[in-house]
Design an enzyme around this catalytic site. Structure first.
Site, PDB file in Angstrom:
ATOM      1  N   GLU A 284       0.831  -1.206   0.000  1.00  0.00           N
ATOM      2  CA  GLU A 284       0.000   0.000   0.000  1.00  0.00           C
ATOM      3  C   GLU A 284       0.865   1.256   0.000  1.00  0.00           C
ATOM      4  O   GLU A 284       0.441   2.322  -0.420  1.00  0.00           O
ATOM      5  CB  GLU A 284      -0.903   0.017   1.250  1.00  0.00           C
ATOM      6  CG  GLU A 284      -1.919  -1.097   1.281  1.00  0.00           C
ATOM      7  CD  GLU A 284      -2.550  -1.292   2.663  1.00  0.00           C
ATOM      8  OE1 GLU A 284      -3.556  -1.988   2.737  1.00  0.00           O
ATOM      9  OE2 GLU A 284      -2.016  -0.763   3.662  1.00  0.00           O
TER      10      GLU A 284
ATOM     11  N   ASP B 262     -11.868  -6.684  -1.048  1.00  0.00           N
ATOM     12  CA  ASP B 262     -12.575  -7.975  -1.014  1.00  0.00           C
ATOM     13  C   ASP B 262     -13.901  -7.735  -0.320  1.00  0.00           C
ATOM     14  O   ASP B 262     -14.144  -6.668   0.221  1.00  0.00           O
ATOM     15  CB  ASP B 262     -11.724  -9.009  -0.245  1.00  0.00           C
ATOM     16  CG  ASP B 262     -11.451  -8.554   1.180  1.00  0.00           C
ATOM     17  OD1 ASP B 262     -12.292  -8.819   2.046  1.00  0.00           O
ATOM     18  OD2 ASP B 262     -10.412  -7.897   1.441  1.00  0.00           O
TER      19      ASP B 262
HETATM   20  N1  SAH Z   1      -0.483 -11.934   5.319  1.00  0.00           N
HETATM   21  C1  SAH Z   1      -1.391 -11.025   4.677  1.00  0.00           C
HETATM   22  C2  SAH Z   1      -2.011 -10.183   5.743  1.00  0.00           C
HETATM   23  C3  SAH Z   1      -3.077  -9.309   5.308  1.00  0.00           C
HETATM   24  S1  SAH Z   1      -4.151  -8.911   6.619  1.00  0.00           S
HETATM   25  C4  SAH Z   1      -0.626 -10.316   3.587  1.00  0.00           C
HETATM   26  O1  SAH Z   1       0.257  -9.493   3.872  1.00  0.00           O
HETATM   27  O2  SAH Z   1      -0.849 -10.636   2.423  1.00  0.00           O
HETATM   28  C5  SAH Z   1      -5.276  -7.862   5.780  1.00  0.00           C
HETATM   29  C6  SAH Z   1      -4.948  -6.409   5.758  1.00  0.00           C
HETATM   30  O3  SAH Z   1      -5.891  -5.742   4.925  1.00  0.00           O
HETATM   31  C7  SAH Z   1      -5.069  -5.731   7.102  1.00  0.00           C
HETATM   32  O4  SAH Z   1      -4.164  -4.671   7.174  1.00  0.00           O
HETATM   33  C8  SAH Z   1      -6.545  -5.244   7.138  1.00  0.00           C
HETATM   34  O5  SAH Z   1      -6.647  -3.970   7.710  1.00  0.00           O
HETATM   35  C9  SAH Z   1      -6.976  -5.200   5.675  1.00  0.00           C
HETATM   36  N2  SAH Z   1      -8.127  -6.026   5.278  1.00  0.00           N
HETATM   37  C10 SAH Z   1      -8.501  -6.177   3.980  1.00  0.00           C
HETATM   38  N3  SAH Z   1      -9.557  -7.018   3.879  1.00  0.00           N
HETATM   39  C11 SAH Z   1      -9.865  -7.423   5.147  1.00  0.00           C
HETATM   40  C12 SAH Z   1     -10.850  -8.328   5.680  1.00  0.00           C
HETATM   41  N4  SAH Z   1     -11.692  -8.975   4.890  1.00  0.00           N
HETATM   42  N5  SAH Z   1     -10.866  -8.518   7.028  1.00  0.00           N
HETATM   43  C13 SAH Z   1      -9.987  -7.867   7.843  1.00  0.00           C
HETATM   44  N6  SAH Z   1      -9.029  -7.023   7.371  1.00  0.00           N
HETATM   45  C14 SAH Z   1      -8.953  -6.782   6.042  1.00  0.00           C
END
Ligand code: SAH
Length: 255
Positions: free
Chosen positions: A21, A222
Protein backbone atom coordinates in the site's frame (compact mmCIF):
# COMPACT_ATOMS: atom_id res chain seq x y z
CA UNK A 1 -6.51 21.68 18.42
CA UNK A 2 -2.98 22.33 17.05
CA UNK A 3 -1.94 25.96 16.43
CA UNK A 4 -1.88 27.05 12.77
CA UNK A 5 1.83 27.93 13.04
CA UNK A 6 2.68 24.41 14.30
CA UNK A 7 0.77 22.81 11.43
CA UNK A 8 3.05 24.54 8.91
CA UNK A 9 6.24 23.11 10.45
CA UNK A 10 5.23 19.73 11.86
CA UNK A 11 5.12 16.81 9.40
CA UNK A 12 1.88 15.13 8.47
CA UNK A 13 1.95 11.35 8.93
CA UNK A 14 0.78 9.08 6.15
CA UNK A 15 0.15 5.61 7.48
CA UNK A 16 -0.36 2.42 5.51
CA UNK A 17 -0.75 -1.09 6.87
CA UNK A 18 1.24 -3.00 4.26
CA UNK A 19 4.35 -2.28 2.14
CA UNK A 20 2.30 -2.86 -1.04
CA UNK A 21 0.00 0.00 0.00
CA UNK A 22 2.97 2.29 0.69
CA UNK A 23 4.95 1.66 -2.52
CA UNK A 24 3.35 4.41 -4.63
CA UNK A 25 3.87 6.98 -1.86
CA UNK A 26 7.54 6.02 -1.52
CA UNK A 27 8.03 6.74 -5.24
CA UNK A 28 6.73 10.29 -4.73
CA UNK A 29 8.81 11.06 -1.62
CA UNK A 30 11.40 13.80 -2.11
CA UNK A 31 14.63 13.97 -0.03
CA UNK A 32 13.84 10.65 1.72
CA UNK A 33 15.53 9.95 5.04
CA UNK A 34 14.99 6.74 6.99
CA UNK A 35 14.81 6.67 10.79
CA UNK A 36 14.52 3.30 12.54
CA UNK A 37 12.53 3.48 15.75
CA UNK A 38 10.46 0.93 17.71
CA UNK A 39 11.56 -1.78 15.25
CA UNK A 40 9.98 0.17 12.41
CA UNK A 41 11.17 2.21 9.43
CA UNK A 42 9.93 5.79 9.39
CA UNK A 43 10.54 7.69 6.14
CA UNK A 44 10.86 11.45 6.46
CA UNK A 45 10.82 13.73 3.42
CA UNK A 46 8.66 16.04 1.34
CA UNK A 47 5.62 15.12 -0.62
CA UNK A 48 3.98 17.80 -2.74
CA UNK A 49 6.08 20.40 -0.91
CA UNK A 50 4.80 19.32 2.52
CA UNK A 51 6.93 17.71 5.23
CA UNK A 52 5.67 14.15 5.76
CA UNK A 53 6.50 10.94 7.61
CA UNK A 54 5.55 7.71 5.88
CA UNK A 55 5.09 4.73 8.17
CA UNK A 56 3.63 1.22 8.25
CA UNK A 57 1.18 0.43 11.01
CA UNK A 58 1.87 -3.26 10.37
CA UNK A 59 -1.14 -5.52 10.85
CA UNK A 60 -3.55 -5.54 13.77
CA UNK A 61 -4.60 -3.15 16.52
CA UNK A 62 -1.61 -3.42 18.84
CA UNK A 63 0.93 -2.90 16.05
CA UNK A 64 -1.07 0.07 14.75
CA UNK A 65 -1.22 1.63 18.22
CA UNK A 66 2.57 1.36 18.57
CA UNK A 67 3.22 3.04 15.22
CA UNK A 68 0.70 5.79 15.95
CA UNK A 69 2.18 6.50 19.39
CA UNK A 70 5.70 6.64 17.92
CA UNK A 71 4.57 9.05 15.19
CA UNK A 72 3.16 11.42 17.80
CA UNK A 73 5.78 11.08 20.57
CA UNK A 74 8.93 10.76 18.51
CA UNK A 75 8.15 12.55 15.24
CA UNK A 76 5.82 15.24 16.58
CA UNK A 77 3.14 14.75 13.96
CA UNK A 78 -0.03 16.78 14.51
CA UNK A 79 -2.15 15.17 11.78
CA UNK A 80 -2.42 11.55 10.63
CA UNK A 81 -3.93 10.18 7.43
CA UNK A 82 -4.33 6.45 6.83
CA UNK A 83 -4.65 4.88 3.38
CA UNK A 84 -5.16 1.16 3.04
CA UNK A 85 -7.54 -1.60 2.03
CA UNK A 86 -10.53 -3.18 3.76
CA UNK A 87 -13.21 -5.79 3.29
CA UNK A 88 -16.62 -4.52 2.20
CA UNK A 89 -19.33 -5.40 4.73
CA UNK A 90 -22.22 -3.00 4.09
CA UNK A 91 -24.76 -3.67 1.34
CA UNK A 92 -23.55 -2.14 -1.92
CA UNK A 93 -19.92 -1.67 -0.78
CA UNK A 94 -18.12 -3.35 -3.69
CA UNK A 95 -14.54 -4.26 -4.57
CA UNK A 96 -12.94 -1.11 -6.04
CA UNK A 97 -15.12 1.29 -4.01
CA UNK A 98 -13.57 3.57 -1.41
CA UNK A 99 -14.78 4.08 2.16
CA UNK A 100 -13.81 7.27 3.98
CA UNK A 101 -14.33 6.67 7.70
CA UNK A 102 -16.52 8.89 9.84
CA UNK A 103 -15.79 6.79 12.94
CA UNK A 104 -14.53 3.44 14.21
CA UNK A 105 -15.72 0.61 16.43
CA UNK A 106 -13.83 -2.50 17.61
CA UNK A 107 -15.96 -5.46 16.54
CA UNK A 108 -13.96 -7.92 18.68
CA UNK A 109 -14.11 -5.95 21.93
CA UNK A 110 -16.37 -7.56 24.51
CA UNK A 111 -16.05 -6.78 28.22
CA UNK A 112 -19.72 -7.60 28.85
CA UNK A 113 -21.43 -7.91 31.24
CA UNK A 114 -19.07 -5.51 33.04
CA UNK A 115 -19.38 -2.97 30.22
CA UNK A 116 -21.77 -2.79 27.26
CA UNK A 117 -20.71 -4.91 24.28
CA UNK A 118 -18.20 -3.03 22.03
CA UNK A 119 -17.60 -0.28 24.61
CA UNK A 120 -13.93 0.48 25.34
CA UNK A 121 -13.66 0.03 29.12
CA UNK A 122 -12.87 3.16 31.13
CA UNK A 123 -13.33 5.40 28.09
CA UNK A 124 -17.13 5.25 28.28
CA UNK A 125 -17.06 5.23 24.49
CA UNK A 126 -17.84 2.74 21.76
CA UNK A 127 -17.09 4.82 18.67
CA UNK A 128 -14.07 7.01 18.00
CA UNK A 129 -14.56 9.83 15.51
CA UNK A 130 -12.36 11.04 12.69
CA UNK A 131 -11.61 14.71 12.12
CA UNK A 132 -14.37 16.30 10.02
CA UNK A 133 -12.13 18.72 8.09
CA UNK A 134 -9.44 16.16 7.15
CA UNK A 135 -12.13 13.60 6.29
CA UNK A 136 -13.92 16.05 3.97
CA UNK A 137 -10.63 16.67 2.16
CA UNK A 138 -9.99 12.94 1.92
CA UNK A 139 -13.49 12.37 0.58
CA UNK A 140 -12.94 14.95 -2.15
CA UNK A 141 -9.52 13.46 -2.96
CA UNK A 142 -11.03 9.95 -3.15
CA UNK A 143 -13.76 11.11 -5.56
CA UNK A 144 -11.06 12.78 -7.62
CA UNK A 145 -8.96 9.57 -7.61
CA UNK A 146 -11.83 7.35 -8.75
CA UNK A 147 -12.61 9.77 -11.61
CA UNK A 148 -8.91 9.83 -12.52
CA UNK A 149 -8.65 6.03 -12.47
CA UNK A 150 -11.72 5.64 -14.63
CA UNK A 151 -10.29 8.17 -17.18
CA UNK A 152 -7.06 6.13 -17.26
CA UNK A 153 -9.21 2.99 -17.83
CA UNK A 154 -7.81 1.55 -14.58
CA UNK A 155 -10.93 1.94 -12.51
CA UNK A 156 -13.70 -0.42 -11.52
CA UNK A 157 -16.98 0.09 -13.37
CA UNK A 158 -19.44 1.94 -11.17
CA UNK A 159 -16.96 2.40 -8.29
CA UNK A 160 -18.04 4.96 -5.73
CA UNK A 161 -16.93 6.64 -2.50
CA UNK A 162 -18.89 5.91 0.68
CA UNK A 163 -18.60 7.68 4.02
CA UNK A 164 -19.44 5.98 7.30
CA UNK A 165 -18.56 3.58 10.10
CA UNK A 166 -15.63 1.13 9.82
CA UNK A 167 -15.14 -1.81 12.21
CA UNK A 168 -11.68 -3.01 13.23
CA UNK A 169 -10.62 -6.27 14.85
CA UNK A 170 -7.72 -8.68 15.05
CA UNK A 171 -9.14 -11.02 12.47
CA UNK A 172 -9.09 -11.28 8.68
CA UNK A 173 -12.80 -11.76 7.97
CA UNK A 174 -13.05 -14.25 5.13
CA UNK A 175 -16.32 -16.09 5.09
CA UNK A 176 -19.74 -15.15 3.73
CA UNK A 177 -21.53 -16.51 6.82
CA UNK A 178 -19.10 -14.85 9.20
CA UNK A 179 -19.32 -11.45 7.53
CA UNK A 180 -23.13 -11.61 7.38
CA UNK A 181 -23.27 -12.53 11.07
CA UNK A 182 -20.88 -9.73 11.95
CA UNK A 183 -22.86 -7.15 9.96
CA UNK A 184 -26.21 -8.25 11.44
CA UNK A 185 -24.93 -8.46 15.01
CA UNK A 186 -23.44 -5.00 14.82
CA UNK A 187 -26.49 -3.53 13.08
CA UNK A 188 -28.68 -4.86 15.91
CA UNK A 189 -26.46 -2.98 18.37
CA UNK A 190 -26.94 0.20 16.30
CA UNK A 191 -23.68 0.07 14.34
CA UNK A 192 -24.20 0.05 10.58
CA UNK A 193 -20.76 -1.00 9.42
CA UNK A 194 -19.59 -0.30 5.87
CA UNK A 195 -16.20 -2.03 5.97
CA UNK A 196 -13.99 -4.22 8.14
CA UNK A 197 -10.23 -4.02 8.65
CA UNK A 198 -7.63 -4.56 11.36
CA UNK A 199 -6.07 -1.24 12.46
CA UNK A 200 -8.26 1.87 12.20
CA UNK A 201 -9.95 1.77 15.61
CA UNK A 202 -6.56 1.53 17.34
CA UNK A 203 -5.22 4.54 15.43
CA UNK A 204 -8.43 6.38 16.30
CA UNK A 205 -8.14 5.62 20.01
CA UNK A 206 -4.49 6.74 20.25
CA UNK A 207 -5.28 9.90 18.25
CA UNK A 208 -8.13 10.68 20.64
CA UNK A 209 -5.85 10.18 23.65
CA UNK A 210 -3.38 12.72 22.22
CA UNK A 211 -5.91 15.07 20.61
CA UNK A 212 -4.40 14.49 17.16
CA UNK A 213 -6.82 14.87 14.22
CA UNK A 214 -6.86 11.96 11.80
CA UNK A 215 -8.69 10.65 8.74
CA UNK A 216 -8.85 7.29 6.98
CA UNK A 217 -9.59 6.08 3.45
CA UNK A 218 -9.82 2.37 2.66
CA UNK A 219 -10.14 0.91 -0.81
CA UNK A 220 -12.32 -2.19 -0.82
CA UNK A 221 -10.10 -5.16 -1.73
CA UNK A 222 -12.58 -7.98 -1.01
CA UNK A 223 -16.08 -8.63 0.31
CA UNK A 224 -14.87 -10.37 3.51
CA UNK A 225 -16.47 -13.53 2.06
CA UNK A 226 -15.34 -16.98 0.95
CA UNK A 227 -13.11 -15.54 -1.82
CA UNK A 228 -11.58 -12.76 0.32
CA UNK A 229 -8.26 -14.61 0.65
CA UNK A 230 -7.99 -14.74 -3.17
CA UNK A 231 -9.32 -11.23 -3.94
CA UNK A 232 -7.24 -9.50 -1.25
CA UNK A 233 -3.62 -10.23 -2.37
CA UNK A 234 -4.21 -9.61 -6.08
CA UNK A 235 -6.01 -6.35 -5.33
CA UNK A 236 -3.33 -5.12 -2.92
CA UNK A 237 -0.56 -5.73 -5.45
CA UNK A 238 -2.37 -4.32 -8.45
CA UNK A 239 -4.49 -1.46 -7.16
CA UNK A 240 -4.00 -0.33 -3.54
CA UNK A 241 -0.69 1.44 -4.05
CA UNK A 242 -1.92 3.38 -7.08
CA UNK A 243 -5.07 4.53 -5.27
CA UNK A 244 -3.08 5.64 -2.23
CA UNK A 245 -0.75 7.65 -4.41
CA UNK A 246 -3.44 9.46 -6.42
CA UNK A 247 -5.54 10.18 -3.32
CA UNK A 248 -2.64 11.49 -1.22
CA UNK A 249 -1.27 13.68 -4.02
CA UNK A 250 -4.66 15.33 -4.39
CA UNK A 251 -5.21 15.54 -0.62
CA UNK A 252 -1.87 17.27 0.00
CA UNK A 253 -2.41 19.70 -2.88
CA UNK A 254 -5.66 20.87 -1.22
CA UNK A 255 -4.42 20.93 2.38
N1 SAH B 1 -0.48 -11.93 5.32
C1 SAH B 1 -1.39 -11.03 4.68
C2 SAH B 1 -2.01 -10.18 5.74
C3 SAH B 1 -3.08 -9.31 5.31
S1 SAH B 1 -4.15 -8.91 6.62
C4 SAH B 1 -0.63 -10.32 3.59
O1 SAH B 1 0.26 -9.49 3.87
O2 SAH B 1 -0.85 -10.64 2.42
C5 SAH B 1 -5.28 -7.86 5.78
C6 SAH B 1 -4.95 -6.41 5.76
O3 SAH B 1 -5.89 -5.74 4.93
C7 SAH B 1 -5.07 -5.73 7.10
O4 SAH B 1 -4.16 -4.67 7.17
C8 SAH B 1 -6.55 -5.24 7.14
O5 SAH B 1 -6.65 -3.97 7.71
C9 SAH B 1 -6.98 -5.20 5.68
N2 SAH B 1 -8.13 -6.03 5.28
C10 SAH B 1 -8.50 -6.18 3.98
N3 SAH B 1 -9.56 -7.02 3.88
C11 SAH B 1 -9.87 -7.42 5.15
C12 SAH B 1 -10.85 -8.33 5.68
N4 SAH B 1 -11.69 -8.98 4.89
N5 SAH B 1 -10.87 -8.52 7.03
C13 SAH B 1 -9.99 -7.87 7.84
N6 SAH B 1 -9.03 -7.02 7.37
C14 SAH B 1 -8.95 -6.78 6.04
Amino acid sequence: MPLASDLVTSPIAILSALPQEQRGLMELLQRPRKVIHASRDFWLGDLHGQPVVLALSKIGKVAAATTTTALIERFGVLRIVFTGVAGGLGHGVKVGDVVVATDFVQHDLDASPLFPRYQVPLYGKTRFHCDAVLSALLFEASCHALAHESRMAHGFAGACVHQGLIASGDRFVSGADESRRLRDLMARAGHDVLAVEMEGAAVAQVCMDYGVPFAVMRTISDRADDSAHIDFPSFVDAVASRYARVVIERFLSKL
